[in-house]
Design a protein around this motif. Structure first.
Motif, PDB file in Angstrom:
ATOM      1  N   ALA A  96       2.017   1.842  -3.461  1.00  0.00           N
ATOM      2  CA  ALA A  96       0.898   2.311  -4.276  1.00  0.00           C
ATOM      3  C   ALA A  96       0.557   3.765  -3.967  1.00  0.00           C
ATOM      4  N   PHE A 138      -6.051   3.189  -1.242  1.00  0.00           N
ATOM      5  CA  PHE A 138      -4.817   2.595  -0.751  1.00  0.00           C
ATOM      6  C   PHE A 138      -4.510   3.064   0.676  1.00  0.00           C
ATOM      7  N   GLN A 178      -4.102   0.692   3.876  1.00  0.00           N
ATOM      8  CA  GLN A 178      -2.912   0.766   4.720  1.00  0.00           C
ATOM      9  C   GLN A 178      -3.313   0.902   6.186  1.00  0.00           C
ATOM     10  N   MET A 210       0.826  -1.214   0.000  1.00  0.00           N
ATOM     11  CA  MET A 210       0.000   0.000   0.000  1.00  0.00           C
ATOM     12  C   MET A 210       0.862   1.267   0.000  1.00  0.00           C
TER      13      MET A 210
END
Length: 441
Positions: A94, A131, A135, A91
Protein backbone atom coordinates in the motif's frame (compact mmCIF):
# COMPACT_ATOMS: atom_id res chain seq x y z
CA UNK A 1 39.84 -13.72 21.08
CA UNK A 2 39.20 -14.64 17.46
CA UNK A 3 37.31 -17.73 18.58
CA UNK A 4 35.09 -15.65 20.88
CA UNK A 5 34.45 -13.16 18.08
CA UNK A 6 33.55 -16.00 15.71
CA UNK A 7 31.08 -17.39 18.25
CA UNK A 8 29.58 -13.90 18.69
CA UNK A 9 29.15 -13.53 14.93
CA UNK A 10 27.44 -16.92 14.61
CA UNK A 11 25.20 -16.19 17.59
CA UNK A 12 24.01 -12.70 16.73
CA UNK A 13 24.53 -12.02 13.01
CA UNK A 14 21.66 -14.26 11.98
CA UNK A 15 18.65 -13.94 9.71
CA UNK A 16 16.47 -12.45 12.47
CA UNK A 17 18.92 -9.62 13.14
CA UNK A 18 19.41 -8.87 9.43
CA UNK A 19 15.65 -8.78 8.90
CA UNK A 20 15.16 -6.40 11.85
CA UNK A 21 17.68 -3.98 10.29
CA UNK A 22 15.92 -4.13 6.91
CA UNK A 23 12.51 -3.67 8.50
CA UNK A 24 13.87 -0.64 10.36
CA UNK A 25 14.74 0.79 6.95
CA UNK A 26 11.23 0.03 5.68
CA UNK A 27 9.75 1.75 8.74
CA UNK A 28 11.81 4.93 8.41
CA UNK A 29 11.59 5.49 4.64
CA UNK A 30 8.01 6.87 4.39
CA UNK A 31 8.44 9.37 7.24
CA UNK A 32 10.30 12.11 5.34
CA UNK A 33 8.22 11.53 2.21
CA UNK A 34 5.20 12.97 4.05
CA UNK A 35 7.32 15.38 6.11
CA UNK A 36 10.35 17.46 5.21
CA UNK A 37 10.73 16.11 1.67
CA UNK A 38 7.08 16.80 0.82
CA UNK A 39 7.43 20.27 2.34
CA UNK A 40 10.43 20.90 0.10
CA UNK A 41 8.46 19.75 -2.95
CA UNK A 42 5.69 22.23 -2.19
CA UNK A 43 8.15 24.99 -1.30
CA UNK A 44 10.00 24.69 -4.61
CA UNK A 45 6.62 24.68 -6.38
CA UNK A 46 5.74 28.06 -4.91
CA UNK A 47 3.60 27.11 -1.90
CA UNK A 48 3.30 29.62 0.94
CA UNK A 49 4.65 28.89 4.41
CA UNK A 50 1.16 28.74 5.97
CA UNK A 51 0.07 25.91 3.65
CA UNK A 52 3.35 24.12 4.30
CA UNK A 53 2.79 24.51 8.03
CA UNK A 54 -0.63 22.88 7.87
CA UNK A 55 0.90 19.97 5.96
CA UNK A 56 2.39 18.86 9.28
CA UNK A 57 -1.06 17.54 10.19
CA UNK A 58 -0.45 14.72 7.71
CA UNK A 59 1.58 13.06 10.47
CA UNK A 60 -1.47 12.62 12.74
CA UNK A 61 -1.82 8.84 12.17
CA UNK A 62 1.43 8.32 14.09
CA UNK A 63 -0.18 10.05 17.09
CA UNK A 64 -3.31 7.91 17.09
CA UNK A 65 -2.02 4.57 15.81
CA UNK A 66 -2.52 2.97 19.23
CA UNK A 67 -6.27 3.25 18.63
CA UNK A 68 -6.28 0.59 15.90
CA UNK A 69 -3.25 -1.44 17.03
CA UNK A 70 -5.50 -4.08 18.70
CA UNK A 71 -6.91 -4.88 15.24
CA UNK A 72 -3.49 -6.09 14.15
CA UNK A 73 -3.45 -8.47 17.13
CA UNK A 74 -6.92 -9.73 16.28
CA UNK A 75 -6.94 -10.27 12.50
CA UNK A 76 -4.60 -11.72 9.89
CA UNK A 77 -5.00 -10.18 6.39
CA UNK A 78 -3.85 -13.34 4.59
CA UNK A 79 -3.42 -17.05 5.23
CA UNK A 80 -0.24 -17.15 3.12
CA UNK A 81 1.85 -15.55 5.89
CA UNK A 82 1.63 -15.35 9.65
CA UNK A 83 -0.30 -12.40 11.10
CA UNK A 84 2.67 -10.04 11.61
CA UNK A 85 4.27 -10.60 8.21
CA UNK A 86 0.88 -10.50 6.53
CA UNK A 87 0.22 -7.01 7.86
CA UNK A 88 3.76 -5.87 7.02
CA UNK A 89 3.50 -7.05 3.41
CA UNK A 90 0.04 -5.54 2.94
CA UNK A 91 1.16 -2.16 4.29
CA UNK A 92 4.37 -2.16 2.25
CA UNK A 93 2.44 -2.77 -0.96
CA UNK A 94 0.00 0.00 0.00
CA UNK A 95 2.89 2.39 0.78
CA UNK A 96 4.47 1.73 -2.62
CA UNK A 97 1.10 2.31 -4.32
CA UNK A 98 0.66 5.65 -2.54
CA UNK A 99 4.20 6.83 -3.37
CA UNK A 100 3.74 5.92 -7.04
CA UNK A 101 0.33 7.61 -7.02
CA UNK A 102 1.90 10.82 -5.71
CA UNK A 103 4.14 11.00 -8.78
CA UNK A 104 1.04 11.46 -10.96
CA UNK A 105 0.28 14.85 -9.39
CA UNK A 106 2.42 17.96 -9.22
CA UNK A 107 1.82 21.18 -7.28
CA UNK A 108 2.91 23.88 -9.71
CA UNK A 109 3.77 27.50 -9.02
CA UNK A 110 0.09 28.46 -9.17
CA UNK A 111 -0.78 27.24 -5.67
CA UNK A 112 -4.50 27.51 -5.22
CA UNK A 113 -7.25 25.61 -3.46
CA UNK A 114 -8.80 25.21 -6.90
CA UNK A 115 -5.71 23.34 -8.09
CA UNK A 116 -7.00 19.76 -8.21
CA UNK A 117 -3.49 18.32 -7.96
CA UNK A 118 -2.91 19.70 -4.47
CA UNK A 119 -5.82 18.16 -2.50
CA UNK A 120 -5.32 14.79 -4.24
CA UNK A 121 -1.58 14.86 -3.52
CA UNK A 122 -2.23 15.71 0.14
CA UNK A 123 -4.86 12.96 0.41
CA UNK A 124 -2.40 10.41 -0.97
CA UNK A 125 0.20 11.66 1.53
CA UNK A 126 -2.30 11.24 4.39
CA UNK A 127 -3.08 7.68 3.28
CA UNK A 128 0.65 7.03 3.02
CA UNK A 129 1.03 8.24 6.61
CA UNK A 130 -1.78 5.91 7.75
CA UNK A 131 -0.21 2.88 6.07
CA UNK A 132 3.22 3.85 7.43
CA UNK A 133 1.90 4.08 11.00
CA UNK A 134 0.18 0.70 10.63
CA UNK A 135 3.37 -0.84 9.26
CA UNK A 136 5.19 0.48 12.34
CA UNK A 137 2.70 -1.30 14.63
CA UNK A 138 3.28 -4.61 12.85
CA UNK A 139 7.08 -4.21 12.74
CA UNK A 140 7.34 -3.26 16.42
CA UNK A 141 5.23 -6.28 17.42
CA UNK A 142 7.17 -8.60 15.10
CA UNK A 143 10.53 -7.48 16.50
CA UNK A 144 9.42 -8.13 20.08
CA UNK A 145 8.02 -11.56 19.21
CA UNK A 146 10.74 -12.93 16.93
CA UNK A 147 13.94 -11.88 18.74
CA UNK A 148 15.37 -13.97 21.54
CA UNK A 149 15.86 -12.24 24.92
CA UNK A 150 19.63 -11.89 24.44
CA UNK A 151 19.07 -10.40 20.95
CA UNK A 152 16.74 -7.58 22.01
CA UNK A 153 19.47 -5.02 22.67
CA UNK A 154 21.31 -5.59 19.39
CA UNK A 155 18.03 -5.90 17.51
CA UNK A 156 16.78 -2.59 18.91
CA UNK A 157 20.02 -0.82 18.01
CA UNK A 158 20.15 -2.20 14.46
CA UNK A 159 16.46 -1.48 13.95
CA UNK A 160 16.94 2.19 14.74
CA UNK A 161 20.10 2.30 12.61
CA UNK A 162 18.08 1.01 9.66
CA UNK A 163 15.40 3.59 10.48
CA UNK A 164 17.94 6.44 10.47
CA UNK A 165 19.60 5.24 7.24
CA UNK A 166 16.16 5.33 5.62
CA UNK A 167 15.58 8.88 6.89
CA UNK A 168 18.84 9.94 5.25
CA UNK A 169 17.72 8.26 2.02
CA UNK A 170 14.20 9.74 1.91
CA UNK A 171 15.28 13.05 3.42
CA UNK A 172 18.80 14.05 2.40
CA UNK A 173 19.34 11.85 -0.65
CA UNK A 174 15.82 12.55 -1.94
CA UNK A 175 16.42 16.32 -1.91
CA UNK A 176 19.73 15.91 -3.71
CA UNK A 177 18.13 13.61 -6.28
CA UNK A 178 15.19 15.97 -6.79
CA UNK A 179 17.64 18.77 -7.54
CA UNK A 180 19.01 16.66 -10.41
CA UNK A 181 16.10 14.72 -11.88
CA UNK A 182 12.90 16.23 -10.46
CA UNK A 183 10.36 15.23 -7.84
CA UNK A 184 8.39 12.61 -9.75
CA UNK A 185 11.48 10.53 -10.55
CA UNK A 186 12.69 10.97 -6.98
CA UNK A 187 9.47 9.59 -5.49
CA UNK A 188 9.57 6.69 -7.95
CA UNK A 189 13.07 5.89 -6.72
CA UNK A 190 11.82 5.99 -3.12
CA UNK A 191 9.02 3.59 -4.08
CA UNK A 192 11.70 1.27 -5.48
CA UNK A 193 13.64 1.40 -2.22
CA UNK A 194 10.54 0.19 -0.36
CA UNK A 195 11.09 -3.13 -2.13
CA UNK A 196 13.78 -3.75 0.51
CA UNK A 197 10.97 -3.93 3.04
CA UNK A 198 9.11 -6.49 0.95
CA UNK A 199 12.32 -8.52 0.62
CA UNK A 200 12.78 -8.38 4.40
CA UNK A 201 9.21 -9.58 4.97
CA UNK A 202 9.70 -12.50 2.59
CA UNK A 203 13.03 -13.45 4.20
CA UNK A 204 11.71 -12.98 7.74
CA UNK A 205 11.13 -16.12 9.81
CA UNK A 206 7.55 -16.57 10.92
CA UNK A 207 6.63 -14.91 14.20
CA UNK A 208 5.43 -17.24 16.98
CA UNK A 209 1.65 -17.58 17.06
CA UNK A 210 0.53 -15.95 20.30
CA UNK A 211 -3.15 -16.61 19.62
CA UNK A 212 -5.99 -14.10 19.66
CA UNK A 213 -6.67 -12.09 22.77
CA UNK A 214 -10.12 -11.84 24.28
CA UNK A 215 -11.81 -8.52 23.40
CA UNK A 216 -13.04 -7.97 26.94
CA UNK A 217 -9.65 -8.73 28.46
CA UNK A 218 -7.96 -6.42 25.97
CA UNK A 219 -10.39 -3.59 26.76
CA UNK A 220 -9.90 -4.15 30.49
CA UNK A 221 -6.13 -4.06 30.03
CA UNK A 222 -6.27 -0.66 28.34
CA UNK A 223 -8.60 0.71 31.04
CA UNK A 224 -6.38 -0.68 33.80
CA UNK A 225 -3.25 0.88 32.30
CA UNK A 226 -4.97 4.29 32.08
CA UNK A 227 -6.28 3.99 35.62
CA UNK A 228 -2.90 2.93 36.98
CA UNK A 229 -1.22 5.99 35.55
CA UNK A 230 -3.90 8.59 36.31
CA UNK A 231 -4.17 7.57 39.96
CA UNK A 232 -0.55 8.60 40.53
CA UNK A 233 0.24 11.83 42.34
CA UNK A 234 0.27 14.82 39.93
CA UNK A 235 -0.41 12.50 36.99
CA UNK A 236 -1.98 15.24 34.87
CA UNK A 237 1.03 17.51 35.37
CA UNK A 238 3.32 14.65 34.35
CA UNK A 239 1.29 14.25 31.16
CA UNK A 240 1.62 18.00 30.56
CA UNK A 241 5.39 17.71 31.04
CA UNK A 242 5.52 15.01 28.35
CA UNK A 243 3.92 17.44 25.91
CA UNK A 244 5.89 20.51 27.01
CA UNK A 245 9.43 19.16 27.43
CA UNK A 246 10.20 18.73 23.70
CA UNK A 247 7.96 21.56 22.50
CA UNK A 248 10.87 23.87 21.70
CA UNK A 249 12.51 21.16 19.61
CA UNK A 250 9.23 20.53 17.82
CA UNK A 251 9.02 24.19 16.78
CA UNK A 252 12.66 24.37 15.70
CA UNK A 253 12.52 21.23 13.53
CA UNK A 254 9.07 21.31 11.99
CA UNK A 255 9.89 23.80 9.20
CA UNK A 256 13.67 23.43 9.08
CA UNK A 257 13.80 22.38 5.41
CA UNK A 258 11.59 25.25 4.12
CA UNK A 259 13.71 27.57 6.30
CA UNK A 260 16.92 26.61 4.51
CA UNK A 261 15.21 26.86 1.12
CA UNK A 262 13.92 30.33 2.07
CA UNK A 263 17.54 31.34 2.69
CA UNK A 264 18.22 30.30 -0.92
CA UNK A 265 20.14 27.12 -0.17
CA UNK A 266 19.73 24.65 -3.02
CA UNK A 267 17.89 21.36 -2.55
CA UNK A 268 21.25 19.56 -2.58
CA UNK A 269 22.67 21.85 0.10
CA UNK A 270 19.53 21.62 2.24
CA UNK A 271 19.55 17.82 1.96
CA UNK A 272 23.18 17.52 2.99
CA UNK A 273 22.94 20.04 5.84
CA UNK A 274 19.57 19.37 7.37
CA UNK A 275 19.11 15.66 6.74
CA UNK A 276 22.48 13.93 6.38
CA UNK A 277 24.40 16.11 8.85
CA UNK A 278 21.37 16.56 11.10
CA UNK A 279 20.62 12.83 11.44
CA UNK A 280 24.30 12.07 12.04
CA UNK A 281 24.43 14.71 14.80
CA UNK A 282 21.23 13.35 16.39
CA UNK A 283 22.70 9.85 16.62
CA UNK A 284 25.80 11.26 18.31
CA UNK A 285 23.60 13.20 20.70
CA UNK A 286 21.52 10.14 21.62
CA UNK A 287 24.63 8.10 22.41
CA UNK A 288 26.27 10.91 24.40
CA UNK A 289 23.02 11.52 26.26
CA UNK A 290 22.72 7.85 27.20
CA UNK A 291 26.27 7.82 28.57
CA UNK A 292 25.79 11.11 30.45
CA UNK A 293 22.67 9.78 32.17
CA UNK A 294 24.60 6.88 33.62
CA UNK A 295 26.77 9.42 35.46
CA UNK A 296 24.32 12.05 36.69
CA UNK A 297 20.91 10.36 36.73
CA UNK A 298 17.69 11.09 34.88
CA UNK A 299 16.52 14.34 36.47
CA UNK A 300 19.83 16.20 36.09
CA UNK A 301 20.15 14.94 32.52
CA UNK A 302 16.63 16.14 31.66
CA UNK A 303 17.32 19.58 33.12
CA UNK A 304 20.76 19.96 31.55
CA UNK A 305 19.71 18.78 28.09
CA UNK A 306 16.51 20.83 28.24
CA UNK A 307 18.44 24.03 28.91
CA UNK A 308 20.99 23.24 26.19
CA UNK A 309 18.24 22.47 23.66
CA UNK A 310 16.51 25.79 24.37
CA UNK A 311 19.74 27.79 24.05
CA UNK A 312 20.90 26.06 20.86
CA UNK A 313 17.59 26.86 19.15
CA UNK A 314 18.96 30.39 19.01
CA UNK A 315 21.63 29.24 16.54
CA UNK A 316 18.87 29.11 13.93
CA UNK A 317 17.91 32.66 14.85
CA UNK A 318 21.50 33.74 14.18
CA UNK A 319 21.42 31.99 10.80
CA UNK A 320 18.12 33.72 9.96
CA UNK A 321 19.69 37.12 10.75
CA UNK A 322 22.95 36.45 8.88
CA UNK A 323 21.31 34.86 5.84
CA UNK A 324 22.76 32.17 3.60
CA UNK A 325 26.09 31.07 5.09
CA UNK A 326 27.22 27.47 4.72
CA UNK A 327 29.54 27.44 7.73
CA UNK A 328 26.99 28.93 10.12
CA UNK A 329 24.24 26.67 8.75
CA UNK A 330 26.31 23.51 9.27
CA UNK A 331 27.34 24.62 12.75
CA UNK A 332 23.75 25.52 13.71
CA UNK A 333 22.28 22.23 12.47
CA UNK A 334 25.07 20.12 13.98
CA UNK A 335 25.04 21.77 17.42
CA UNK A 336 21.26 21.96 17.70
CA UNK A 337 20.72 18.36 16.61
CA UNK A 338 23.35 17.03 19.02
CA UNK A 339 21.60 18.79 21.92
CA UNK A 340 18.19 17.67 20.68
CA UNK A 341 19.49 14.09 20.48
CA UNK A 342 20.76 14.25 24.06
CA UNK A 343 17.35 15.55 25.12
CA UNK A 344 15.71 12.67 23.25
CA UNK A 345 17.85 10.16 25.15
CA UNK A 346 16.78 11.56 28.51
CA UNK A 347 13.16 12.00 27.43
CA UNK A 348 12.77 8.40 26.25
CA UNK A 349 14.35 7.22 29.50
CA UNK A 350 11.75 9.33 31.34
CA UNK A 351 8.91 7.66 29.41
CA UNK A 352 10.32 4.24 30.23
CA UNK A 353 10.65 5.13 33.92
CA UNK A 354 7.01 6.22 34.06
CA UNK A 355 5.71 2.87 32.82
CA UNK A 356 4.38 0.33 35.29
CA UNK A 357 6.04 -3.06 34.51
CA UNK A 358 2.55 -4.60 34.44
CA UNK A 359 1.50 -2.37 31.53
CA UNK A 360 4.81 -1.45 29.90
CA UNK A 361 3.79 -1.88 26.24
CA UNK A 362 0.40 -0.18 26.56
CA UNK A 363 1.59 2.75 28.68
CA UNK A 364 4.70 3.38 26.59
CA UNK A 365 2.64 3.40 23.38
CA UNK A 366 0.19 5.88 24.90
CA UNK A 367 2.89 8.13 26.37
CA UNK A 368 4.94 8.15 23.16
CA UNK A 369 1.84 9.03 21.14
CA UNK A 370 1.18 11.90 23.56
CA UNK A 371 4.77 13.05 23.09
CA UNK A 372 4.20 13.21 19.32
CA UNK A 373 1.33 15.68 19.74
CA UNK A 374 3.69 18.64 19.79
CA UNK A 375 5.54 17.59 16.65
CA UNK A 376 2.31 17.29 14.68
CA UNK A 377 0.22 20.18 15.97
CA UNK A 378 2.87 22.92 16.22
CA UNK A 379 3.27 22.82 12.45
CA UNK A 380 0.19 24.93 11.52
CA UNK A 381 1.01 27.43 14.29
CA UNK A 382 4.59 27.63 13.03
CA UNK A 383 3.48 28.57 9.53
CA UNK A 384 1.43 31.50 10.83
CA UNK A 385 4.24 32.68 13.13
CA UNK A 386 6.79 32.71 10.29
CA UNK A 387 4.35 34.45 7.94
CA UNK A 388 3.62 37.23 10.44
CA UNK A 389 6.90 37.69 12.33
CA UNK A 390 9.69 36.20 10.19
CA UNK A 391 12.19 33.40 10.77
CA UNK A 392 14.40 35.16 13.35
CA UNK A 393 11.49 35.92 15.68
CA UNK A 394 10.11 32.40 15.14
CA UNK A 395 13.32 30.72 16.29
CA UNK A 396 13.58 33.11 19.23
CA UNK A 397 10.06 32.00 20.17
CA UNK A 398 11.08 28.32 19.83
CA UNK A 399 13.69 28.91 22.56
CA UNK A 400 11.28 30.78 24.83
CA UNK A 401 8.49 28.19 24.51
CA UNK A 402 10.85 25.57 25.99
CA UNK A 403 11.12 27.46 29.31
CA UNK A 404 7.70 26.52 30.82
CA UNK A 405 8.54 22.84 30.37
CA UNK A 406 11.79 23.32 32.30
CA UNK A 407 9.97 25.04 35.19
CA UNK A 408 7.45 22.19 35.22
CA UNK A 409 10.32 19.70 35.28
CA UNK A 410 11.81 21.40 38.37
CA UNK A 411 8.40 21.40 40.07
CA UNK A 412 7.92 17.68 39.39
CA UNK A 413 11.37 16.64 40.59
CA UNK A 414 9.94 14.66 43.58
CA UNK A 415 7.93 12.55 41.12
CA UNK A 416 10.90 12.01 38.80
CA UNK A 417 13.85 11.50 41.18
CA UNK A 418 12.60 8.28 42.82
CA UNK A 419 12.35 6.72 39.37
CA UNK A 420 15.69 8.08 38.15
CA UNK A 421 17.56 4.83 38.39
CA UNK A 422 20.88 4.72 36.55
CA UNK A 423 20.72 2.08 33.82
CA UNK A 424 23.73 0.21 32.53
CA UNK A 425 25.23 1.76 29.39
CA UNK A 426 24.67 -1.32 27.24
CA UNK A 427 21.05 -1.85 28.27
CA UNK A 428 19.86 1.75 28.44
CA UNK A 429 21.51 2.88 25.20
CA UNK A 430 19.85 0.07 23.24
CA UNK A 431 16.44 0.93 24.72
CA UNK A 432 16.96 4.64 24.14
CA UNK A 433 17.96 4.08 20.51
CA UNK A 434 14.85 1.96 20.04
CA UNK A 435 12.61 4.56 21.67
CA UNK A 436 14.17 7.43 19.77
CA UNK A 437 11.89 6.59 16.86
CA UNK A 438 8.98 7.68 19.06
CA UNK A 439 8.47 9.08 15.62
CA UNK A 440 10.06 12.45 15.96
CA UNK A 441 10.75 12.75 19.61
Amino acid sequence: MNNKFSIWLKTYLNRRILVVFMLGFSSGLPLALVGGTLQAWFKTSGAGIILIGYMGLIGQPHVYKWLWSPLLDRFAPTTLLDRRRGWMLLMQLAIIAMIVGMTLFNPDSTISILNFNIPVLLLLALLLSCFSATQDIAIDAYRIEVLKPDELGLGAALGIEGYRVAMIASGGFALILADKVGWQVTYLCMAGLMSLGILATILAPAAPNRGNQNNKKLFNLVIASFKDFLLRKKAWLILLLIVMYKLGDAFSHVLSTPFLLDLEFTLTEAGMINKVLGVFATLIGVLVGGLFMTRVGLYKALLTFGVLAAITNLTYMILAIVGKNMEIACAAVFIENICAGMGTAAFVALLMSLCNPKYTATQFALLSSLAALGRVYVSPVSGHLVENFGWAAFYCFSAIIAIPGLFLLVYLRPQIDPRAEVLSVADSTAKILDGAQVRGI
